[in-house]
Design a protein around this motif. Structure first.
Motif, PDB file in Angstrom:
ATOM      1  N   GLU A   1       0.814  -1.218   0.000  1.00 44.88           N
ATOM      2  CA  GLU A   1       0.000   0.000   0.000  1.00 44.88           C
ATOM      3  C   GLU A   1       0.847   1.268   0.000  1.00 44.88           C
ATOM      4  N   GLY A   2       2.172   1.121  -0.037  1.00 44.92           N
ATOM      5  CA  GLY A   2       3.062   2.273  -0.103  1.00 44.92           C
ATOM      6  C   GLY A   2       3.657   2.674   1.223  1.00 44.92           C
ATOM      7  N   ALA A   3       3.202   2.051   2.309  1.00 45.29           N
ATOM      8  CA  ALA A   3       3.715   2.385   3.636  1.00 45.29           C
ATOM      9  C   ALA A   3       5.097   1.766   3.847  1.00 45.29           C
ATOM     10  N   THR A   4       5.759   2.198   4.904  1.00 49.18           N
ATOM     11  CA  THR A   4       7.067   1.651   5.259  1.00 49.18           C
ATOM     12  C   THR A   4       6.923   0.770   6.498  1.00 49.18           C
ATOM     13  N   PRO A   5       7.128  -0.543   6.363  1.00 49.69           N
ATOM     14  CA  PRO A   5       7.115  -1.405   7.548  1.00 49.69           C
ATOM     15  C   PRO A   5       8.338  -1.106   8.413  1.00 49.69           C
ATOM     16  N   ILE A   6       8.099  -0.910   9.694  1.00 51.61           N
ATOM     17  CA  ILE A   6       9.186  -0.719  10.648  1.00 51.61           C
ATOM     18  C   ILE A   6       9.226  -1.976  11.502  1.00 51.61           C
ATOM     19  N   TYR A   7      10.335  -2.713  11.424  1.00 57.04           N
ATOM     20  CA  TYR A   7      10.379  -4.016  12.063  1.00 57.04           C
ATOM     21  C   TYR A   7      10.839  -3.933  13.510  1.00 57.04           C
ATOM     22  N   VAL A   8      10.086  -4.620  14.357  1.00 60.00           N
ATOM     23  CA  VAL A   8      10.272  -4.585  15.805  1.00 60.00           C
ATOM     24  C   VAL A   8      10.674  -5.976  16.275  1.00 60.00           C
ATOM     25  N   ASP A   9      11.635  -6.024  17.174  1.00 60.28           N
ATOM     26  CA  ASP A   9      12.098  -7.314  17.685  1.00 60.28           C
ATOM     27  C   ASP A   9      11.015  -7.994  18.526  1.00 60.28           C
ATOM     28  N   VAL A  10      11.194  -9.281  18.738  1.00 60.69           N
ATOM     29  CA  VAL A  10      10.203 -10.082  19.459  1.00 60.69           C
ATOM     30  C   VAL A  10      10.765 -10.571  20.786  1.00 60.69           C
ATOM     31  N   GLU A  11       9.880 -11.107  21.609  1.00 59.18           N
ATOM     32  CA  GLU A  11      10.288 -11.707  22.878  1.00 59.18           C
ATOM     33  C   GLU A  11      10.778 -13.125  22.621  1.00 59.18           C
ATOM     34  N   LYS A  12      11.835 -13.505  23.288  1.00 64.62           N
ATOM     35  CA  LYS A  12      12.445 -14.815  23.058  1.00 64.62           C
ATOM     36  C   LYS A  12      11.531 -15.961  23.480  1.00 64.62           C
ATOM     37  N   ASP A  13      10.706 -15.749  24.527  1.00 61.89           N
ATOM     38  CA  ASP A  13       9.890 -16.853  25.017  1.00 61.89           C
ATOM     39  C   ASP A  13       8.548 -16.969  24.311  1.00 61.89           C
ATOM     40  N   SER A  14       8.014 -15.844  23.809  1.00 64.59           N
ATOM     41  CA  SER A  14       6.685 -15.881  23.185  1.00 64.59           C
ATOM     42  C   SER A  14       6.732 -15.866  21.663  1.00 64.59           C
ATOM     43  N   TYR A  15       7.836 -15.429  21.084  1.00 65.82           N
ATOM     44  CA  TYR A  15       8.014 -15.248  19.639  1.00 65.82           C
ATOM     45  C   TYR A  15       7.190 -14.077  19.101  1.00 65.82           C
ATOM     46  N   ASN A  16       6.483 -13.381  19.958  1.00 67.30           N
ATOM     47  CA  ASN A  16       5.622 -12.279  19.545  1.00 67.30           C
ATOM     48  C   ASN A  16       6.278 -10.925  19.802  1.00 67.30           C
ATOM     49  N   MET A  17       5.714  -9.900  19.195  1.00 68.73           N
ATOM     50  CA  MET A  17       6.249  -8.546  19.291  1.00 68.73           C
ATOM     51  C   MET A  17       6.534  -8.151  20.744  1.00 68.73           C
TER      52      MET A  17
END
Length: 378
Positions: free
Chosen positions: A94-110
């Motif tokens: 859609e033209g936006a810029t994804p800004i990637y955020v690290d995840v938690e080691k135990d949950s694998y989630n943001m």
């Protein structure tokens, strides 16, 4: 042994699925048949939201959410670095810029703390306008919405829940696909609830957004008139046959499959608990739908060698994911590639997903664990 045994599931549900497909063939209502509306109503009721809009696939579901919100060039959308490509691809499309955020080691989630740091950094730089967060329910475990939502509220960001792997999960009784301002899921065959082709769905309590979403799925139509097009949309509808397949599968999922797959996960955890492997953790009050049972191998383990060892005994394994999002070639040279995601880079080197599904036998879990520990102990 199957990684996710769709053949066994079909044999169990064959009579209901075959009868539903035959009904569609007899009626010849292959597009927008009554089964689609019935499925949408049942999905909305199960998730606990006002509106469910089905669509062609999970990727379209995310794209349609971005379109509904008017995500465009110059916008920043915050996405976990450890996820499937669609989570960041759709905002970028859609033209936006994804800004990637690290995840938690135990949950694998943001990681909520790192999300706020990333938002503050983008605001300070002033190049992009922060607009939305895509929180992914990875491997069946819902993200930490109790922390993520207040951050979104603090900075005026829209929250999208990518529940492609999370459908059926819950936090204190609140179901996955109900945590976002808009939530999405995928019915890809191997997902917790899968059809026999491609399919997806979008969930929201917002009446206005729901109307726009329905319009966008059929070429931007006005109401029920598909020949009066009031916006630029796309062609993304769930086929009636896929809805017919999903209806009995949804009932089985609710009645026993979700409980069964959780028992399988418990069996894995019990058998692997005293090993040097890092096992998935599900906090009290949370239920995972176990799209994957993913372990972390000890440092310096030959993962490819382990996979070959298990394969020699007929045991399939998968690696989700081999490469962080910010290192994908599609984002090379872009702001999206500049990410400090040390945890994600570590996980990509050590994760391994084991066979899991509601129909796997206890003896098969025992065989997987036996040969896995055999290799690790060596």
């Amino acid at each position: 042994m199957e990684f996710r045994d769709l053949k066994k599931q079909y044999q169990v549900l064959k009579s209901e699925i075959d009868a539903n497909i035959a009904e569609v063939l007899t009626s010849a209502r292959f597009i927008s048949g009554s089964q689609v509306k019935e499925l949408e109503q049942k999905l909305a009721e199960y998730v606990g939201v006002k509106h469910c809009i089905t669509c062609g696939n999970g990727t379209d579901a995310i794209t349609l959410a971005m379109m509904t919100w008017g995500i465009d060039e110059g916008d920043a959308v915050f996405v976990p670095d450890f996820t499937f490509f669609s989570s960041g691809e759709c905002p970028a499309y859609e033209g936006a810029t994804p800004i990637y955020v690290d995840v938690e080691k135990d949950s694998y989630n943001m990681d909520p703390a790192k999300l706020e740091i990333a938002i503050q950094k983008i605001i300070a730089e002033g190049k992009y306008s922060p607009k939305a967060v895509v929180a992914v329910d990875l491997f069946g475990r819902p993200a930490d919405y109790a922390k993520i939502r207040p951050i979104c509220h603090k900075y005026g960001l829209l929250l999208m829940e990518d529940g492609a792997q999370g459908f059926g999960g819950s936090i204190n009784g609140k179901m996955a696909c109900s945590f976002g301002d808009i939530s999405t899921t995928s019915f890809f065959p191997a997902k917790p609830l899968g059809c026999y082709g491609d399919g997806g769905a979008i969930f929201t309590d917002n009446d206005e957004w729901a109307a726009v979403l329905r319009s966008l799925t059929v070429h931007g139509k006005s109401g029920d008139d598909k020949y009066n097009n009031i916006r630029i949309g796309m062609n993304s509808r769930l086929d009636t046959i896929q809805a017919a397949v999903l209806l009995p599968k949804l009932e089985a999922f609710k009645k026993y499959e979700l409980a069964a797959v959780n028992k399988v996960a418990e069996e894995y955890t019990k058998r692997l608990n005293n090993s040097c492997l890092t096992l998935p953790i599900i906090p009290d009050g949370m239920i995972s739908s176990w799209a994957q049972y993913t372990i972390q191998l000890p440092e310096k383990t030959d993962r490819a060698g382990l996979q070959a060892h298990l394969k020699s005994f007929g045991i399939p394994t998968m690696v989700y994911y081999v490469k962080p999002m910010h290192l994908q070639g599609a984002f090379e040279g872009m702001a999206s590639s500049r990410a400090d995601c040390e945890v994600t880079e570590h996980l990509c080197k050590c994760v391994l997903s084991l066979p899991i599904h509601p129909y796997i036998e206890k003896e098969d879990v025992e065989i997987v664990c036996e040969h896995l520990l055999e290799y690790i102990d060596e």
